[in-house]
Each structure stands twice: as structure tokens, then as C-alpha cells.
Design an enzyme around this catalytic site. Structure first.
Site, PDB file in Angstrom:
ATOM      1  N   ASN A 117     -19.087  51.675  25.981  1.00 14.44           N
ATOM      2  CA  ASN A 117     -19.912  51.323  27.121  1.00 14.44           C
ATOM      3  C   ASN A 117     -19.189  50.382  28.060  1.00 14.44           C
ATOM      4  O   ASN A 117     -18.376  49.558  27.642  1.00 14.44           O
ATOM      5  CB  ASN A 117     -21.250  50.727  26.667  1.00 14.44           C
ATOM      6  CG  ASN A 117     -21.200  49.214  26.537  1.00 14.44           C
ATOM      7  OD1 ASN A 117     -21.324  48.495  27.518  1.00 14.44           O
ATOM      8  ND2 ASN A 117     -21.008  48.736  25.306  1.00 14.44           N
ATOM      9  N   PHE A 121     -23.433  43.963  31.921  1.00 11.68           N
ATOM     10  CA  PHE A 121     -24.573  43.038  31.974  1.00 11.68           C
ATOM     11  C   PHE A 121     -25.636  43.488  32.971  1.00 11.68           C
ATOM     12  O   PHE A 121     -26.182  42.686  33.746  1.00 11.68           O
ATOM     13  CB  PHE A 121     -24.122  41.617  32.339  1.00 11.68           C
ATOM     14  CG  PHE A 121     -23.368  40.884  31.256  1.00 11.68           C
ATOM     15  CD1 PHE A 121     -23.196  41.424  29.996  1.00 11.68           C
ATOM     16  CD2 PHE A 121     -22.824  39.633  31.520  1.00 11.68           C
ATOM     17  CE1 PHE A 121     -22.494  40.739  29.007  1.00 11.68           C
ATOM     18  CE2 PHE A 121     -22.123  38.929  30.542  1.00 11.68           C
ATOM     19  CZ  PHE A 121     -21.957  39.480  29.286  1.00 11.68           C
ATOM     20  N   SER A 182     -17.693  39.669  26.121  1.00 12.63           N
ATOM     21  CA  SER A 182     -17.876  41.046  26.577  1.00 12.63           C
ATOM     22  C   SER A 182     -16.669  41.477  27.410  1.00 12.63           C
ATOM     23  O   SER A 182     -16.190  40.718  28.254  1.00 12.63           O
ATOM     24  CB  SER A 182     -19.142  41.173  27.424  1.00 12.63           C
ATOM     25  OG  SER A 182     -19.195  42.450  28.042  1.00 12.63           O
ATOM     26  N   ASN A 184     -16.807  43.750  29.658  1.00 17.25           N
ATOM     27  CA  ASN A 184     -17.315  44.497  30.808  1.00 17.25           C
ATOM     28  C   ASN A 184     -17.623  43.666  32.045  1.00 17.25           C
ATOM     29  O   ASN A 184     -18.095  44.194  33.049  1.00 17.25           O
ATOM     30  CB  ASN A 184     -18.564  45.285  30.399  1.00 17.25           C
ATOM     31  CG  ASN A 184     -18.237  46.320  29.331  1.00 17.25           C
ATOM     32  OD1 ASN A 184     -17.176  46.919  29.372  1.00 17.25           O
ATOM     33  ND2 ASN A 184     -19.135  46.503  28.385  1.00 17.25           N
ATOM     34  N   THR A 185     -17.402  42.353  31.961  1.00 16.15           N
ATOM     35  CA  THR A 185     -17.486  41.498  33.137  1.00 16.15           C
ATOM     36  C   THR A 185     -16.084  40.983  33.426  1.00 16.15           C
ATOM     37  O   THR A 185     -15.468  40.372  32.546  1.00 16.15           O
ATOM     38  CB  THR A 185     -18.448  40.310  32.899  1.00 16.15           C
ATOM     39  OG1 THR A 185     -19.775  40.813  32.724  1.00 16.15           O
ATOM     40  CG2 THR A 185     -18.447  39.361  34.095  1.00 16.15           C
ATOM     41  N   LYS A 215     -20.414  34.080  20.477  1.00 20.74           N
ATOM     42  CA  LYS A 215     -20.015  35.406  20.011  1.00 20.74           C
ATOM     43  C   LYS A 215     -18.531  35.621  20.288  1.00 20.74           C
ATOM     44  O   LYS A 215     -18.063  35.375  21.407  1.00 20.74           O
ATOM     45  CB  LYS A 215     -20.840  36.474  20.731  1.00 20.74           C
ATOM     46  CG  LYS A 215     -20.690  37.884  20.168  1.00 20.74           C
ATOM     47  CD  LYS A 215     -21.737  38.799  20.765  1.00 20.74           C
ATOM     48  CE  LYS A 215     -21.754  40.160  20.077  1.00 20.74           C
ATOM     49  NZ  LYS A 215     -22.836  41.029  20.607  1.00 20.74           N
ATOM     50  N   ASN A 244     -18.017  41.202  19.124  1.00 23.68           N
ATOM     51  CA  ASN A 244     -18.388  42.020  20.271  1.00 23.68           C
ATOM     52  C   ASN A 244     -17.665  43.372  20.166  1.00 23.68           C
ATOM     53  O   ASN A 244     -17.011  43.660  19.158  1.00 23.68           O
ATOM     54  CB  ASN A 244     -18.014  41.291  21.568  1.00 23.68           C
ATOM     55  CG  ASN A 244     -19.016  41.549  22.683  1.00 23.68           C
ATOM     56  OD1 ASN A 244     -19.388  42.692  22.944  1.00 23.68           O
ATOM     57  ND2 ASN A 244     -19.437  40.496  23.357  1.00 23.68           N
TER      58      ASN A 244
END
Length: 357
Positions: A117, A121, A182, A184-185, A215, A244
Site C-alpha cells: 500500500n 495517511f 510509515s 508513505n509520507t 512504532k 511497520n
């Protein structure tokens, strides 16, 4: 007959994000369909003294929680017991609403039982989510909030976003998870450093008495994991979540070169990170293991290596909604088989004694 096995081929023909949204539509009606969801809860929810734990002064009926990303906007919390979960994590939540990255941004790798994915966010923002949580809190299960900065917030202002989130949500959740891992940012993982970790706990701890966890990424070097685990505890972390999603695209063939991979291919590295962290800080703060857990055997392995609690997400997609019940029932059998009267007796038993001391 397992209905999920029957409809799984049909589900896999749909876009992953569309399928998730369809599931959300079903489960967010839980409060309005008590008879249906009560019957599911009676079947799936395992409440056995051997699994009951009190951690951070919170009651966990069983150790299996829903991982962040499943219930981004806290629309399905009322359905968590029906799926068998003993607790859950909403989010990631950001101060302002944001649409996330452009679509498509989610892909299945069915042959690997993996999901990839690049959501970024996507959520409705703290104001809407706080209002939603205020209608159900306190809930019958512990609720954690996964908190992250907005994409447009520069790194040097990131702590302000986290402060806003803790102030706004501290009365409607039971604990927090700082998400700086994460993939994805853009540049978020740059914050996984000693200075930022010290600063963020210094800023957040005075704002709430609720536990604050951090995390970790599975893609950090082992030496950095050791260092940052110790620094996090010293800075005031009440727990560590490992891990993560990963951007190690070599663990599957033909990956999309975007976003993070979760599911079975992540299990080996996730377990290794757990072992490294537990070897350093076991007994100081609770550890939560997530990444590739899809069976009672894998869950038990994580518990024996120091995890007090567990999380799953991708396993629901490949094993079906009954997987939580199967894991919890299997854990009871495995604990009893090994002569344990309570889950805590098995927690950390496989950490090498020469390291555990």
C-alpha cells in the site's frame, strides 16, 4: 462451509481499496444491527482467563488487536468485538484531513499472501475522528490512536502536529502510537533519529497521562534498532510496536516500486526486529509485535520472543474474518500444551538468557 473461501476469488477480482471500503460499509453499521453483530461476537470473541492481561492499567481480554490502517477513521470500532479483536488501533490520524496519495495505491500479491500500500495517511482529520470517538468512548475494548503528521507539514514543525493530535484525542482513546515509520509520507522516516525521539517524548508526555508508544520500521539497520529502542525507553516511551510495513521490495517478485509491503513475506524480518528489541528492553516496557502474523503458531512464537500484545491486518484479507478467533483458540491450546497457566508465563521465555540476564 467456510463462506469466506467461497467468495474469496470474487473479492480478489476487485480493486483492493474498493474491497476494503465495501467491508467498512458493512462493519460501520454494527451499532445499528446489534442482533447480527452480537451473534458474531458470541462466536468470535475469546475471553479466557489464560489470555486476559492488564497492561498500562488497561484490560485486554485477548492479545490480538487490529493494526493501524484497517480502521483509519474510527468508523468500525463497534465491530471490533464481532471480529474477535481484544483491542485495536485507529488511524493513522493527522491534524488536518488529507486525501492521501493518488490512486491506485493498494495492490495484492496473492501468491505471497501480501499487500502493498501507498495510501499516505488518507483520513478525515482529527476533528471528525474525535467527534466520532466521543460517541462510543469509553469502549469495551482498549482503543489506540496511531498519530502522524500531515504531508504538507515540514519536518521542523512535525512535533506541533503530534502535540495537536494528543491534545485533541487524549480524552477519547486509551493510548497513542507515534508513527514516524510509515514509508508513505515523504521524509517521515527521517524523524526516526535520536534527537527527534527525545524531543517528541519531552513535548508529548506532559500533555497526557495516557501511554505513548512508538512504532519502528523493519528497514532500519540492526544497530540503529538497538540504539533507538534504548533511547525511546529512556525518553519515556511506554511501549514499542515492531514493525511497520517494509520497502524491501526484494522479498517478493514483481513488486510495485511504491509504498510498503505487509503480510507473510514480512514475517521473518518483523520477528527478527522483535528479537532485537526484546533482547534490549524486555521487562522495561511492553512490546507489541505486528507483521506477517497469520496463525496461532506464529502468534505464539512472537509471545515467546517477548511480545505482550499482537496485531494483524493482512491476515484478515487472506485468512478471512475468523482468523482472530482461530489465533486466540490456538494460543490457549499451545499455552496449555506447554504447561503455562497464563500468557504472561510464556512471554519472553525464548529470549536468550545470556542476553535477557
Amino acid at each position: 462451509m467456510d463462506i469466506f473461501k467461497t467468495i474469496k476469488p470474487l473479492i480478489y477480482k476487485t480493486d483492493p481499496e474498493f474491497a476494503h471500503n465495501a467491508v467498512e460499509t458493512i462493519f460501520k453499521t454494527a451499532r445499528r444491527c446489534p442482533l447480527f453483530f452480537n451473534s458474531l461476537t458470541k462466536r468470535n470473541f475469546i475471553d479466557n482467563p489464560i489470555l486476559n492481561q492488564k497492561i498500562w492499567d488497561l484490560e485486554f481480554k485477548n492479545p490480538v488487536g487490529v493494526a493501524a490502517g484497517f480502521d483509519k477513521n474510527a468508523t468500525m470500532v463497534s465491530a471490533w468485538p464481532a471480529l474477535g479483536f481484544g483491542w485495536g488501533e485507529i488511524g493513522a490520524v493527522t491534524p488536518l484531513p488529507q486525501p492521501g496519495n493518488e490512486k491506485p495505491r493498494s495492490w495484492r500479491h496473492v501468491e505471497y499472501e501480501a499487500i502493498q500500500n501507498a495510501f499516505g495517511f488518507n483520513n478525515e482529520g482529527v476533528e471528525v475522528i474525535k467527534k466520532r470517538l466521543s460517541k462510543i468512548y469509553p469502549f469495551i475494548l482498549p482503543i489506540a490512536a496511531n498519530i502522524g503528521k500531515n504531508k504538507t507539514t515540514p519536518e521542523d514543525k512535525a512535533i506541533e502536529d503530534y502535540k495537536i493530535l494528543v491534545k485533541e484525542l487524549k480524552d477519547v482513546v486509551d493510548f497513542f502510537v507515534i508513527n514516524i515509520s510509515s514509508p508513505n509520507t515523504p521524509n517521515l522516516r527521517n524523524l526516526l533519529n535520536e534527537e527527534f525521539i527525545n524531543n517528541i517524548f519531552n513535548e508529548l508526555k506532559p500533555l497526557t497521562k495516557k501511554p505513548i508508544l512508538i512504532k519502528f520500521s523493519p528497514d532500519m539497520e540492526d544497530a540503529d534498532i538497538v540504539n533507538l529502542a534504548n533511547i525511546s525507553v529512556e525518553a519515556g516511551a511506554d511501549g514499542i510496536i515492531a514493525t511497520n510495513t517494509t520497502i524491501n521490495y526484494d522479498i517478493i517478485n514483481s513488486p510495485i516500486k511504491r509504498g510498503g509491503i505487509s503480510g507473510k513475506p514480512l514475517a521473518k524480518r518483523s520477528f527478527e526486529v522483535l528479537r532485537i528489541i526484546a533482547s534490549e528492553i524486555f521487562g522495561k516496557v511492553p512490546i507489541i509485535s505486528v507483521g506477517g502474523i497469520d496463525s496461532a503458531e506464529e502468534a505464539y512464537k512472537r509471545i515467546r520472543m517477548g511480545a505482550s500484545l499482537l496485531q494483524i491486518y493482512t491476515a484478515i484479507i487472506y485468512k478471512g474474518p475468523g482468523i482472530v478467533r482461530k489465533i486466540n483458540k490456538g494460543l490457549i491450546e499451545l499455552l496449555k500444551k506447554d504447561g503455562f497457566n497464563h500468557i504472561s508465563e510464556a512471554t519472553g521465555i525464548d529470549i536468550p538468557k545470556k542476553i535477557k540476564g
